[in-house]
Motif scaffolding. Structure first.
Motif, PDB file in Angstrom:
ATOM      1  N   ARG A   1       0.789  -1.225   0.000  1.00  0.00           N
ATOM      2  CA  ARG A   1       0.000   0.000   0.000  1.00  0.00           C
ATOM      3  C   ARG A   1       0.819   1.272   0.000  1.00  0.00           C
ATOM      4  O   ARG A   1       0.289   2.344  -0.173  1.00  0.00           O
ATOM      5  CB  ARG A   1      -0.941   0.040   1.219  1.00  0.00           C
ATOM      6  CG  ARG A   1      -1.757  -1.219   1.475  1.00  0.00           C
ATOM      7  CD  ARG A   1      -2.877  -1.413   0.486  1.00  0.00           C
ATOM      8  NE  ARG A   1      -2.458  -1.916  -0.788  1.00  0.00           N
ATOM      9  CZ  ARG A   1      -2.181  -3.185  -1.041  1.00  0.00           C
ATOM     10  NH1 ARG A   1      -2.211  -4.070  -0.104  1.00  0.00           N
ATOM     11  NH2 ARG A   1      -1.855  -3.563  -2.260  1.00  0.00           N
ATOM     12  N   TYR A   2       2.128   1.168   0.254  1.00  0.00           N
ATOM     13  CA  TYR A   2       2.940   2.356   0.456  1.00  0.00           C
ATOM     14  C   TYR A   2       4.067   2.437  -0.565  1.00  0.00           C
ATOM     15  O   TYR A   2       4.653   1.426  -0.939  1.00  0.00           O
ATOM     16  CB  TYR A   2       3.583   2.337   1.856  1.00  0.00           C
ATOM     17  CG  TYR A   2       2.629   2.059   2.984  1.00  0.00           C
ATOM     18  CD1 TYR A   2       1.875   3.078   3.556  1.00  0.00           C
ATOM     19  CD2 TYR A   2       2.469   0.763   3.476  1.00  0.00           C
ATOM     20  CE1 TYR A   2       0.997   2.821   4.597  1.00  0.00           C
ATOM     21  CE2 TYR A   2       1.592   0.500   4.516  1.00  0.00           C
ATOM     22  CZ  TYR A   2       0.856   1.534   5.079  1.00  0.00           C
ATOM     23  OH  TYR A   2      -0.014   1.269   6.094  1.00  0.00           O
ATOM     24  N   ASP A   3       4.385   3.654  -0.958  1.00  0.00           N
ATOM     25  CA  ASP A   3       5.618   3.909  -1.689  1.00  0.00           C
ATOM     26  C   ASP A   3       6.665   4.324  -0.657  1.00  0.00           C
ATOM     27  O   ASP A   3       6.809   5.491  -0.328  1.00  0.00           O
ATOM     28  CB  ASP A   3       5.412   5.012  -2.739  1.00  0.00           C
ATOM     29  CG  ASP A   3       6.685   5.323  -3.510  1.00  0.00           C
ATOM     30  OD1 ASP A   3       7.716   4.663  -3.270  1.00  0.00           O
ATOM     31  OD2 ASP A   3       6.649   6.237  -4.351  1.00  0.00           O
ATOM     32  N   ARG A   4       7.368   3.344  -0.133  1.00  0.00           N
ATOM     33  CA  ARG A   4       8.293   3.615   0.970  1.00  0.00           C
ATOM     34  C   ARG A   4       9.483   4.458   0.545  1.00  0.00           C
ATOM     35  O   ARG A   4      10.188   4.999   1.399  1.00  0.00           O
ATOM     36  CB  ARG A   4       8.744   2.294   1.615  1.00  0.00           C
ATOM     37  CG  ARG A   4       7.580   1.561   2.301  1.00  0.00           C
ATOM     38  CD  ARG A   4       8.050   0.296   2.992  1.00  0.00           C
ATOM     39  NE  ARG A   4       6.925  -0.462   3.534  1.00  0.00           N
ATOM     40  CZ  ARG A   4       6.796  -0.820   4.811  1.00  0.00           C
ATOM     41  NH1 ARG A   4       7.726  -0.480   5.691  1.00  0.00           N
ATOM     42  NH2 ARG A   4       5.747  -1.511   5.223  1.00  0.00           N
ATOM     43  N   SER A   5       9.707   4.577  -0.753  1.00  0.00           N
ATOM     44  CA  SER A   5      10.821   5.407  -1.216  1.00  0.00           C
ATOM     45  C   SER A   5      10.599   6.877  -0.869  1.00  0.00           C
ATOM     46  O   SER A   5      11.553   7.653  -0.811  1.00  0.00           O
ATOM     47  CB  SER A   5      11.020   5.254  -2.726  1.00  0.00           C
ATOM     48  OG  SER A   5       9.925   5.819  -3.445  1.00  0.00           O
ATOM     49  N   THR A   6       9.340   7.268  -0.632  1.00  0.00           N
ATOM     50  CA  THR A   6       9.040   8.670  -0.287  1.00  0.00           C
ATOM     51  C   THR A   6       9.164   8.945   1.215  1.00  0.00           C
ATOM     52  O   THR A   6       9.151  10.110   1.630  1.00  0.00           O
ATOM     53  CB  THR A   6       7.616   9.048  -0.727  1.00  0.00           C
ATOM     54  OG1 THR A   6       6.663   8.287   0.048  1.00  0.00           O
ATOM     55  CG2 THR A   6       7.406   8.780  -2.214  1.00  0.00           C
ATOM     56  N   PHE A   7       9.274   7.907   2.023  1.00  0.00           N
ATOM     57  CA  PHE A   7       9.242   8.092   3.479  1.00  0.00           C
ATOM     58  C   PHE A   7      10.351   9.015   3.999  1.00  0.00           C
ATOM     59  O   PHE A   7      10.082   9.882   4.844  1.00  0.00           O
ATOM     60  CB  PHE A   7       9.313   6.737   4.195  1.00  0.00           C
ATOM     61  CG  PHE A   7       8.030   5.954   4.158  1.00  0.00           C
ATOM     62  CD1 PHE A   7       6.908   6.419   3.480  1.00  0.00           C
ATOM     63  CD2 PHE A   7       7.931   4.724   4.804  1.00  0.00           C
ATOM     64  CE1 PHE A   7       5.723   5.683   3.449  1.00  0.00           C
ATOM     65  CE2 PHE A   7       6.762   3.989   4.787  1.00  0.00           C
ATOM     66  CZ  PHE A   7       5.658   4.466   4.111  1.00  0.00           C
ATOM     67  N   PRO A   8      11.609   8.869   3.539  1.00  0.00           N
ATOM     68  CA  PRO A   8      12.657   9.718   4.112  1.00  0.00           C
ATOM     69  C   PRO A   8      12.418  11.215   3.910  1.00  0.00           C
ATOM     70  O   PRO A   8      12.817  12.015   4.758  1.00  0.00           O
ATOM     71  CB  PRO A   8      13.917   9.247   3.370  1.00  0.00           C
ATOM     72  CG  PRO A   8      13.630   7.838   2.977  1.00  0.00           C
ATOM     73  CD  PRO A   8      12.174   7.838   2.641  1.00  0.00           C
TER      74      PRO A   8
END
Length: 206
Positions: free
Chosen positions: A118-125
């Motif tokens: 469900r998440y685009d974890r590349s955007t988290f930082p």
């Protein structure tokens, strides 16, 4: 307030229940079938909690929840992807989160996961100082421990943090540990409230 912690689906994205309605329409069901199951059938909530805590795989959830939806076996595969297939990023809310962080506000995610994809974890930082996703932690909103963990990870006490969620019970859970909660009903209502609480400008000037 020094911290802004947010939910993902329905806050940083378009309305999750609209996506559920779209799936129901595709399957020839009443548009509010999924919402009704979550509200009225304990088995449906048990399925959701199992997925949120990481106790059920997406495939196991699809089989059990697909049976409650009375979907034929061939229509259950990929059910979680299809349930969330109509959500899109809410660019206004995402940009407001970036602006808050640029102003020195500590930002965090506290999300009840619905599986792995469900998440685009590349955007988290670039968006978050800390991330708490229920399936990674074995807990879920509105349990108090998940809010406390979110505050701990952004390095602030709950009293210094605002939490935004689109579900009332999750806001109440945040308030129970001492956070200030904002029930999200669209960026136009939420962002002015957050600006007042955080003392920073989150909306682009017209």
């Amino acid at each position: 307030m020094k911290g802004l912690l947010v939910d993902f689906g329905g806050v940083l994205t378009t309305n999750v229940f609209d996506s559920f309605r779209a799936l129901c329409a595709e399957e020839g069901l009443d548009p509010d079938t999924i919402r009704g199951l979550f509200r009225d059938d304990p088995r449906a909530l048990e399925c959701v909690r199992g997925l949120e805590r990481g106790e059920l795989t997406e495939e196991q959830f699809a089989e059990r929840f697909g049976e409650l939806l009375e979907l034929e076996d061939g229509r259950r595969a990929g059910l979680v992807d299809r349930m969330f297939g109509h959500i899109r990023p809410d660019d206004e809310m995402v940009e407001a989160l970036r602006r808050a962080r640029a102003h020195g506000i500590r930002t965090g995610l506290i999300s009840n996961s619905m599986g792995a994809g469900r998440y685009d974890r590349s955007t988290f930082p670039e968006l978050f100082d800390a991330v708490v996703i229920s399936g990674d932690e074995g807990m879920h909103k509105p349990e108090p421990e998940i809010y406390e963990l979110g505050c701990e990870r952004v390095g602030l006490p709950p009293a210094d943090c605002v939490f935004v969620d689109d579900l009332r019970e999750n806001c109440e859970g945040a308030e129970a540990v001492g956070m200030t909660a904002v029930l999200h009903r669209g960026a136009k209502r939420t962002l002015p409230q957050l600006e007042d609480l955080l003392g920073v400008e989150l909306r682009q000037a017209p």
